[in-house]
Design a protein around this motif. Structure first.
Motif, PDB file in Angstrom:
ATOM      1  N   MET A 120     -25.829  12.330   4.066  1.00 31.41           N
ATOM      2  CA  MET A 120     -24.633  12.859   3.421  1.00 31.41           C
ATOM      3  C   MET A 120     -24.592  14.377   3.332  1.00 31.41           C
ATOM      4  SD  MET A 120     -22.681  10.362   2.793  1.00 31.41           S
ATOM      5  CE  MET A 120     -21.498  11.262   1.800  1.00 31.41           C
ATOM      6  N   VAL A 121     -25.742  15.017   3.347  1.00 32.90           N
ATOM      7  CA  VAL A 121     -25.807  16.462   3.150  1.00 32.90           C
ATOM      8  C   VAL A 121     -26.525  17.066   4.344  1.00 32.90           C
ATOM      9  CG1 VAL A 121     -26.629  18.302   1.644  1.00 32.90           C
ATOM     10  CG2 VAL A 121     -25.881  16.132   0.655  1.00 32.90           C
ATOM     11  N   GLY A 122     -26.038  18.223   4.801  1.00 31.09           N
ATOM     12  CA  GLY A 122     -26.626  18.836   5.982  1.00 31.09           C
ATOM     13  C   GLY A 122     -28.006  19.401   5.743  1.00 31.09           C
ATOM     14  N   ALA A 123     -28.078  20.654   5.327  1.00 32.37           N
ATOM     15  CA  ALA A 123     -29.360  21.351   5.209  1.00 32.37           C
ATOM     16  C   ALA A 123     -29.992  21.069   3.853  1.00 32.37           C
ATOM     17  CB  ALA A 123     -29.163  22.848   5.416  1.00 32.37           C
ATOM     18  N   VAL A 124     -30.534  19.860   3.681  1.00 29.61           N
ATOM     19  CA  VAL A 124     -31.089  19.486   2.373  1.00 29.61           C
ATOM     20  C   VAL A 124     -32.251  20.382   1.968  1.00 29.61           C
ATOM     21  CG1 VAL A 124     -30.354  17.080   2.492  1.00 29.61           C
ATOM     22  CG2 VAL A 124     -32.572  17.729   3.445  1.00 29.61           C
ATOM     23  N   HIS A 125     -32.937  20.978   2.947  1.00 27.46           N
ATOM     24  CA  HIS A 125     -34.092  21.806   2.612  1.00 27.46           C
ATOM     25  C   HIS A 125     -33.689  23.107   1.916  1.00 27.46           C
ATOM     26  CE1 HIS A 125     -32.662  23.353   6.455  1.00 27.46           C
ATOM     27  NE2 HIS A 125     -33.294  24.484   6.195  1.00 27.46           N
ATOM     28  N   LEU A 126     -32.408  23.462   1.976  1.00 27.29           N
ATOM     29  CA  LEU A 126     -31.945  24.677   1.312  1.00 27.29           C
ATOM     30  C   LEU A 126     -31.605  24.452  -0.154  1.00 27.29           C
ATOM     31  CD1 LEU A 126     -29.561  26.108   4.064  1.00 27.29           C
ATOM     32  CD2 LEU A 126     -31.961  26.719   3.633  1.00 27.29           C
ATOM     33  N   LEU A 127     -31.496  23.201  -0.555  1.00 27.07           N
ATOM     34  CA  LEU A 127     -31.019  22.879  -1.905  1.00 27.07           C
ATOM     35  C   LEU A 127     -32.168  22.885  -2.912  1.00 27.07           C
ATOM     36  CD1 LEU A 127     -28.460  20.084  -0.998  1.00 27.07           C
ATOM     37  CD2 LEU A 127     -28.033  22.526  -1.389  1.00 27.07           C
ATOM     38  N   THR A 128     -32.681  24.080  -3.165  1.00 21.41           N
ATOM     39  CA  THR A 128     -33.799  24.235  -4.107  1.00 21.41           C
ATOM     40  C   THR A 128     -33.366  24.863  -5.419  1.00 21.41           C
ATOM     41  OG1 THR A 128     -34.361  26.382  -3.151  1.00 21.41           O
ATOM     42  CG2 THR A 128     -35.470  24.436  -2.227  1.00 21.41           C
ATOM     43  N   THR A 129     -32.158  25.406  -5.466  1.00 24.12           N
ATOM     44  CA  THR A 129     -31.636  26.019  -6.684  1.00 24.12           C
ATOM     45  C   THR A 129     -30.229  25.491  -6.939  1.00 24.12           C
ATOM     46  OG1 THR A 129     -30.573  27.894  -5.580  1.00 24.12           O
ATOM     47  CG2 THR A 129     -32.906  28.142  -6.174  1.00 24.12           C
ATOM     48  N   THR A 130     -29.738  25.691  -8.146  1.00 22.11           N
ATOM     49  CA  THR A 130     -28.382  25.258  -8.464  1.00 22.11           C
ATOM     50  C   THR A 130     -27.356  26.078  -7.692  1.00 22.11           C
ATOM     51  OG1 THR A 130     -29.228  24.821 -10.684  1.00 22.11           O
ATOM     52  CG2 THR A 130     -26.856  24.650 -10.378  1.00 22.11           C
TER      53      THR A 130
END
Length: 321
Positions: A120-130
Motif C-alpha cells: 500500500m505504501v511506496g518507500a516504507v523505509h523513509l517512514l521513520t518520523t511523523t
C-alpha cells in the motif's frame, strides 16, 4: 481451555493467548513460531506488532496534552498544521480526529478495496518520523464534511501524532514512552524497526506465505498504530488505564460517542467499545499482524490475543471474548 487448543490446532494459530482477572493469570499460552526460518517458537514474552491497536496510545498522548491545557478537543488541526496538508478542512478538530469523524482523506483507506497482503505504501523505509508521512498524505481529497459520520481513518491518527509533536516540542515516539508506557510500567513495549527486529520479537508473515511483512508497513510505527507489545504488558496497560495512572477522566474517554453498526461496536475517544456492555477494546489488523485486547472493568478481566499473521487472532478472539 480446550477450545483454544482446538482452534489453534485447526487454524495453525501462531501467537499468544492470555486471560487474566485482577492480575491473576487464568490462562496464558504461546503457539507457533516467531521466526519460521530459524524455527524460533513464540513464548509468553514474545513481542508482537499491534497494528491499529496502539491508536489508543496516540489518543492518550493527545488527551494528556488536553489535560495540561496545551490542546483542547476543539483545537483545529489547521491551527497547528499551518500550510501543511492544505486539503484538511479548516473546521476539523482534535475531537473529530479522535472519533474518526474528520472526513479527511486517508493514505491507507480501509473503507475501499483493501487486502492485508497488498503493498500500500511506496518507500516504507523513509517512514521513520511523523513529518515523513506528510508527502504521503498530501493531496488526498476530503471524503465527507467534518462531523457528518464515522469513517475509519488511519491518516487522522498520524495527524494527531503530528499535532502532539508540534504543541509539545517532543517527538511522537518519546511522547508515548513518557506519557503511556512509563506510567503503565509497560517495560516490554516499544517502537521497533521492522528491518532490525530484536530476537524476542515475532516476524510478521503474509497470509499463506513464509514472506515477512517488512515491505508492507511503515518501517517504524507511528500515530496510526504498530507498536510492539506482549500479552503481559497489555494487562499492565488496562490496569494502569482504569486506575487513572495514565490520564484522568477515564470515564469520559470510554464514553460512547458513536454507534458503528457495520462493526457491531461503538466508539469513544480512540477506543472501541462493546455494542451493549462496558467492555473496552483495542484491536489491529494488517499484513502479518492481528491483535485484540479487551478489558471488562467490572470483573477486571483482560483477554488478549496477539498473532504474527493477519487472520490468526480472530477465531480465538471470537471464542474467548
Amino acid at each position: 481451555m480446550e477450545d483454544v487448543d482446538r482452534i489453534a490446532a485447526e487454524t495453525g494459530f501462531s501467537g499468544v493467548v492470555s486471560i487474566d482477572r485482577a492480575g491473576e493469570v487464568e490462562f496464558a499460552k504461546a503457539y507457533g513460531l516467531a521466526n519460521r526460518a530459524y524455527q524460533v517458537p513464540n513464548t509468553l514474552d514474545t513481542r508482537f506488532g499491534t497494528a491499529s491497536g496502539s491508536k489508543g496510545f496516540t489518543a492518550l498522548v493527545v488527551l494528556s496534552l488536553v489535560r495540561e491545557g496545551l490542546l483542547s478537543l476543539d483545537t483545529t488541526a489547521r491551527s497547528l498544521l499551518g500550510d501543511d496538508l492544505p486539503l484538511v478542512a479548516d473546521d476539523v478538530t482534535i475531537e473529530h480526529l479522535l472519533t474518526h469523524t474528520s472526513g479527511i482523506g486517508d493514505y491507507l483507506d480501509e473503507e475501499g478495496d483493501w487486502e492485508a497482503n497488498d503493498y500500500m505504501v511506496g518507500a516504507v523505509h523513509l517512514l521513520t518520523t511523523t513529518e515523513a508521512f506528510l508527502p504521503l498524505m498530501a493531496g488526498i481529497p476530503t471524503k465527507f464534511k467534518a462531523g457528518e459520520r464515522f469513517g475509519y481513518c488511519n491518516g487522522g491518527f498520524v495527524v494527531l501524532a503530528l499535532l502532539a509533536e508540534r504543541v509539545s516540542g517532543i517527538g511522537y515516539h518519546q511522547l508515548v514512552r513518557e506519557r503511556v508506557l512509563r506510567p503503565a510500567a509497560m517495560t516490554r513495549t516499544d517502537f521497533l524497526r521492522a528491518d532490525e527486529l530484536p530476537a524476542d520479537a515475532a516476524v510478521g508473515y503474509l497470509d499463506g506465505m513464509d514472506r515477512s511483512n517488512v515491505f508492507h508497513l511503515p518501517i517504524l510505527a507511528n500515530g496510526d498504530g504498530g507498536i510492539h507489545t506482549t500479552a503481559g504488558d497489555m494487562s499492565q496497560f488496562w490496569r494502569a488505564f482504569f486506575a487513572g495512572d495514565i490520564v484522568a477522566d477515564v470515564d469520559e474517554i470510554v464514553r460512547p460517542r458513536l454507534d458503528v453498526p457495520e462493526e457491531s461496536l461503538r466508539y469513544g475517544l480512540g477506543f472501541w467499545l462493546h455494542e451493549t456492555d462496558d467492555t473496552v477494546i483495542l484491536a489491529g489488523y494488517d499484513a502479518g499482524v492481528s491483535f485484540k485486547s479487551t478489558h471488562d472493568r467490572h470483573t477486571s478481566t483482560t483477554r488478549t490475543v496477539l498473532s504474527n499473521t493477519a487472520p490468526g487472532a480472530w477465531p480465538i478472539a471470537r471464542a474467548i471474548m
